[in-house]
Design a protein around this motif. Structure first.
Motif, PDB file in Angstrom:
ATOM      1  N   ASN A  64       0.456  -1.247  -0.089  1.00 14.09           N
ATOM      2  CA  ASN A  64      -0.181   0.195   0.273  1.00 14.09           C
ATOM      3  C   ASN A  64       0.555   1.414  -0.007  1.00 14.09           C
ATOM      4  O   ASN A  64       1.899   1.026   1.155  1.00 14.09           O
ATOM      5  CB  ASN A  64      -1.407  -0.047   1.344  1.00 14.09           C
ATOM      6  CG  ASN A  64      -1.494   0.991   1.211  1.00 14.09           C
ATOM      7  OD1 ASN A  64      -1.813   2.740   1.422  1.00 14.09           O
ATOM      8  ND2 ASN A  64      -2.746   0.849   0.556  1.00 14.09           N
ATOM      9  N   ASP A  65       0.831   1.767  -1.027  1.00 13.90           N
ATOM     10  CA  ASP A  65       1.717   3.474  -1.115  1.00 13.90           C
ATOM     11  C   ASP A  65       3.029   3.392  -1.530  1.00 13.90           C
ATOM     12  O   ASP A  65       3.129   4.048  -2.054  1.00 13.90           O
ATOM     13  CB  ASP A  65       1.373   4.386  -0.077  1.00 13.90           C
ATOM     14  CG  ASP A  65      -0.185   4.413   0.479  1.00 13.90           C
ATOM     15  OD1 ASP A  65      -0.878   4.470  -0.667  1.00 13.90           O
ATOM     16  OD2 ASP A  65      -0.177   4.737   1.636  1.00 13.90           O
ATOM     17  N   TYR A  67       5.625   2.894  -3.099  1.00  9.61           N
ATOM     18  CA  TYR A  67       5.503   2.732  -4.377  1.00  9.61           C
ATOM     19  C   TYR A  67       7.223   2.136  -3.899  1.00  9.61           C
ATOM     20  O   TYR A  67       7.732   1.674  -5.363  1.00  9.61           O
ATOM     21  CB  TYR A  67       5.544   3.265  -5.473  1.00  9.61           C
ATOM     22  CG  TYR A  67       5.137   5.240  -5.605  1.00  9.61           C
ATOM     23  CD1 TYR A  67       6.150   5.355  -6.240  1.00  9.61           C
ATOM     24  CD2 TYR A  67       4.895   5.566  -4.822  1.00  9.61           C
ATOM     25  CE1 TYR A  67       7.152   6.747  -5.980  1.00  9.61           C
ATOM     26  CE2 TYR A  67       4.819   7.326  -4.998  1.00  9.61           C
ATOM     27  CZ  TYR A  67       6.672   7.130  -5.408  1.00  9.61           C
ATOM     28  OH  TYR A  67       6.446   9.149  -5.611  1.00  9.61           O
ATOM     29  N   VAL A  78      -2.662   2.221  -4.723  1.00  3.60           N
ATOM     30  CA  VAL A  78      -2.763   3.350  -4.053  1.00  3.60           C
ATOM     31  C   VAL A  78      -4.193   4.309  -3.584  1.00  3.60           C
ATOM     32  O   VAL A  78      -4.951   4.161  -4.543  1.00  3.60           O
ATOM     33  CB  VAL A  78      -2.058   4.655  -4.548  1.00  3.60           C
ATOM     34  CG1 VAL A  78      -1.645   6.217  -4.298  1.00  3.60           C
ATOM     35  CG2 VAL A  78      -0.388   3.820  -5.110  1.00  3.60           C
ATOM     36  N   ASP A  82      -3.179   9.788  -1.892  1.00  5.50           N
ATOM     37  CA  ASP A  82      -2.219   9.231  -1.937  1.00  5.50           C
ATOM     38  C   ASP A  82      -2.058   9.741  -3.233  1.00  5.50           C
ATOM     39  O   ASP A  82      -0.411  10.183  -3.696  1.00  5.50           O
ATOM     40  CB  ASP A  82      -1.799   7.950  -1.689  1.00  5.50           C
ATOM     41  CG  ASP A  82      -1.736   7.864   0.592  1.00  5.50           C
ATOM     42  OD1 ASP A  82      -1.092   8.548   0.430  1.00  5.50           O
ATOM     43  OD2 ASP A  82      -2.598   7.076   0.260  1.00  5.50           O
TER      44      ASP A  82
END
Length: 187
Positions: A64-65, A67, A78, A82
């Motif tokens: 999650n988020d 990257y 995402v 975000d």
């Protein structure tokens, strides 16, 4: 419909459950995807957790988020806020993300209404998260519960849909590819 297990570190900590225990439960229930979410720890800790999950689980692993950690998993998920922190235009944000994570990795985003789904239809995504289906204690910022509307909204998407937010193991859907369950796996 496939199980998409949401491994939220804050939830694990509050319940006294290890990542290993979560992965074992998710695997025993046939999870096809595990997403690791951690909104409070540093990148080094999150990387270590991803490596640990990968040792235990050979299905799709999504972060999650974060990257920048995509090399340790199979993709990134995402949320809308975000995305907007990457670029105020979410379509541009997805293009930027796709240029970073490349085509061989999965990319999914959260959606909450028909407008966001239609916008996502033109994006280079592998799936969308849609919800919240019902109230959930793990997300404090839910703007609206969709309930049975998720079925009709899912039909609007050109991408596979993962229903999120308060989903239970026993829930059944017709137009949904994945049901995302986090706290429901820890009972």
């Amino acid at each position: 419909m496939k199980l998409y297990a949401l491994c939220d570190q804050e939830l694990l900590d509050s319940k006294g459950v290890s990542v290993e225990e979560f992965v074992k439960t998710a695997t025993s229930l046939g999870a096809k995807v595990i997403q690791y979410r951690n909104k409070t720890s540093d990148t080094t800790f999150i990387k270590q957790q991803l490596i640990q999950i990968r040792k235990l689980y050979d299905g799709f692993l999504i972060v999650n988020d974060k990257y920048e950690l995509v090399e340790f998993c199979d993709g990134v998920h995402v949320g809308q806020e975000d995305l907007k922190s990457i670029d105020s235009d979410v379509s541009k944000a997805v293009k930027i993300l796709r240029s970073v994570i490349k085509k061989d990795k999965l990319l999914g985003i959260s959606t909450h209404n028909e407008h966001e789904i239609i916008e996502a239809n033109s994006m280079d995504l592998n799936y969308i998260g849609l919800g919240a289906y019902r109230d959930t204690s793990t997300k404090k910022d839910i703007s609206g519960v969709l309930g049975d509307k998720v079925e009709e909204l899912a039909k609007v998407s050109v991408h596979p849909v993962a229903v999120i937010g308060g989903v239970k193991l026993e829930d059944q859907f017709e137009n949904i590819s994945y049901k995302v369950i986090g706290s429901g796996l820890l009972r």
